[in-house]
Design a protein around this motif. Sequence first.
Motif, mmCIF file in Angstrom:
data_model
loop_
_atom_site.group_PDB
_atom_site.id
_atom_site.type_symbol
_atom_site.label_atom_id
_atom_site.label_comp_id
_atom_site.label_asym_id
_atom_site.label_seq_id
_atom_site.Cartn_x
_atom_site.Cartn_y
_atom_site.Cartn_z
ATOM 1 N N CYS A 278 5.822 0.981 1.233
ATOM 2 C CA CYS A 278 5.070 2.077 1.853
ATOM 3 C C CYS A 278 3.568 1.906 1.695
ATOM 4 C CB CYS A 278 5.515 3.429 1.290
ATOM 5 S SG CYS A 278 4.719 3.904 -0.253
ATOM 6 N N THR A 279 2.835 2.614 2.549
ATOM 7 C CA THR A 279 1.375 2.634 2.468
ATOM 8 C C THR A 279 0.836 4.039 2.228
ATOM 9 O OG1 THR A 279 1.053 2.976 4.862
ATOM 10 C CG2 THR A 279 1.248 0.700 4.087
ATOM 11 N N ALA A 280 1.717 5.060 2.282
ATOM 12 C CA ALA A 280 1.231 6.431 2.139
ATOM 13 C C ALA A 280 2.299 7.341 1.542
ATOM 14 C CB ALA A 280 0.804 6.987 3.496
ATOM 15 N N PHE A 313 3.372 5.738 9.370
ATOM 16 C CA PHE A 313 2.926 4.360 9.162
ATOM 17 C C PHE A 313 1.952 3.927 10.251
ATOM 18 C CE2 PHE A 313 3.943 -0.281 9.959
ATOM 19 C CZ PHE A 313 3.098 -0.755 8.964
ATOM 20 N N SER A 370 -4.610 8.237 8.284
ATOM 21 C CA SER A 370 -4.859 6.906 7.731
ATOM 22 C C SER A 370 -5.107 6.931 6.224
ATOM 23 C CB SER A 370 -6.058 6.259 8.432
ATOM 24 O OG SER A 370 -5.796 6.067 9.805
ATOM 25 N N PRO A 372 -4.179 7.516 2.119
ATOM 26 C CA PRO A 372 -3.004 7.171 1.314
ATOM 27 C C PRO A 372 -2.115 8.358 0.944
ATOM 28 C CG PRO A 372 -4.999 7.028 -0.005
ATOM 29 C CD PRO A 372 -5.440 7.231 1.409
ATOM 30 N N CYS A 392 7.598 9.054 2.107
ATOM 31 C CA CYS A 392 6.607 8.017 2.375
ATOM 32 C C CYS A 392 6.812 7.483 3.784
ATOM 33 C CB CYS A 392 6.714 6.883 1.360
ATOM 34 S SG CYS A 392 8.320 6.050 1.361
ATOM 35 N N THR A 395 7.834 1.159 6.728
ATOM 36 C CA THR A 395 7.058 -0.010 7.133
ATOM 37 C C THR A 395 7.943 -1.233 7.341
ATOM 38 O OG1 THR A 395 6.650 -0.901 4.926
ATOM 39 C CG2 THR A 395 5.209 0.890 5.660
ATOM 40 N N ASP A 397 7.700 -3.869 5.666
ATOM 41 C CA ASP A 397 8.008 -4.435 4.360
ATOM 42 C C ASP A 397 9.245 -3.810 3.723
ATOM 43 O OD1 ASP A 397 5.965 -6.246 4.426
ATOM 44 O OD2 ASP A 397 4.538 -5.002 3.335
#
Length: 407
Positions: A278-280, A313, A370, A372, A392, A395, A397
Amino acid sequence: MKKIDGGVTAAKGFSAASTAAGIKYKDRMDMAMIYSEKPCKAAGTFTTNIVKAAPVKWDQEVVAGSPYAQAIVVNAGIANACTGAEGYGYCMETAKAAAETLQIPENAVLVASTGVIGMQLPMDRITAGIRAMAPKLSDTLEGGTAASKAIMTTDTVNKEVAVEFSVGGKTVTIGGMCKGSGMIHPNMCTMLSFVTTDLAISKELLTEALREDIKDTYNMISVDGDTSTNDTVLLLANGMAENPEITEKNEDYEAFVKALNIINETLAKKMAGDGEGCTALFEVKIVGAETKEQAVTLAKSVITSSLTKAAIFGHDANWGRILCAMGYSGAQFDPESVDLYFESAAGKLQIIENGVALPYSEEEATKILSEPEVTATADIKMGPCSATAWGCDLTFDYVKINADYRS
């Protein structure tokens, strides 16, 4: 009440250690031990998955039937789940090895495992790890932090927190550590959480406080909708703060409940914000609900929506996915009364009013999404109740990590 540096070793009488036992990982610490110099009241909550790992079964018996607990042994890399009688026997062997090393009863030892399902534990490495950790037990911040790192699997950061508060004129400390990044959808992941306190409190109230608090903390997070075979939350209280023992629901009990909530909510959000790939961190608030149950159902439906998670995302204000997830949740509400807001450190923006899109800047929305940490708030205008859930984004990943997890 204040947050302090620390984790499971913050409270009086608790120490921790870690070691590289080579259970599955070859280049890192993969075992941890938590120990109390005094016997502890113990409470626990566990996965509701019918498929329960051997350590879950062992700990359920210890928490319910043993007079006290005094140590926890944790390994990372192998979950000891779906391992039959042999796997349960290895829990007994682990407890026996720890009991002999620490000079405590076998039924005072709790065990936990996280990692790949279906593999048997290498008991020679487990027992060697226990013998290696016992002499290294430390009540320092560093000892607790090292233990929190040793229990990680796909986690990218260790997770710990501690709080100080006052009870009966005594300073009481509560601290915890956890791991969890994937297979996170508790219903009480592989989610493990260990909380320690020097509070003096009855086992009955300790248990009630934990069972009530997980409803608004661990049970309100989701990374991927998968409830693990190993979900475990253990809470140990050794009484070394020497406060008058809490035996009834009074102001002291409420102070403890508040502190426990800070610990559990912080750890829960750390897990949601460290979801695999995840990014957020994605927070969903439902306000204006008629009942708490309605708010919980709606909030959890949104954070588990794959389409909504993908939109987060992509930093895309695709609010229709949120309304859609609310609509199939099973909770009743009027979609033509819903107001929806997006909020982050970059600002707050109302997206819809009474179920209809407002004119808004896509550029501003993207900027907000954008960050976190992103919050979506839906006001359904039906009553005074609310609930918050954490998840979250989804993504590329996440798929990469789980496509080859066993290898």
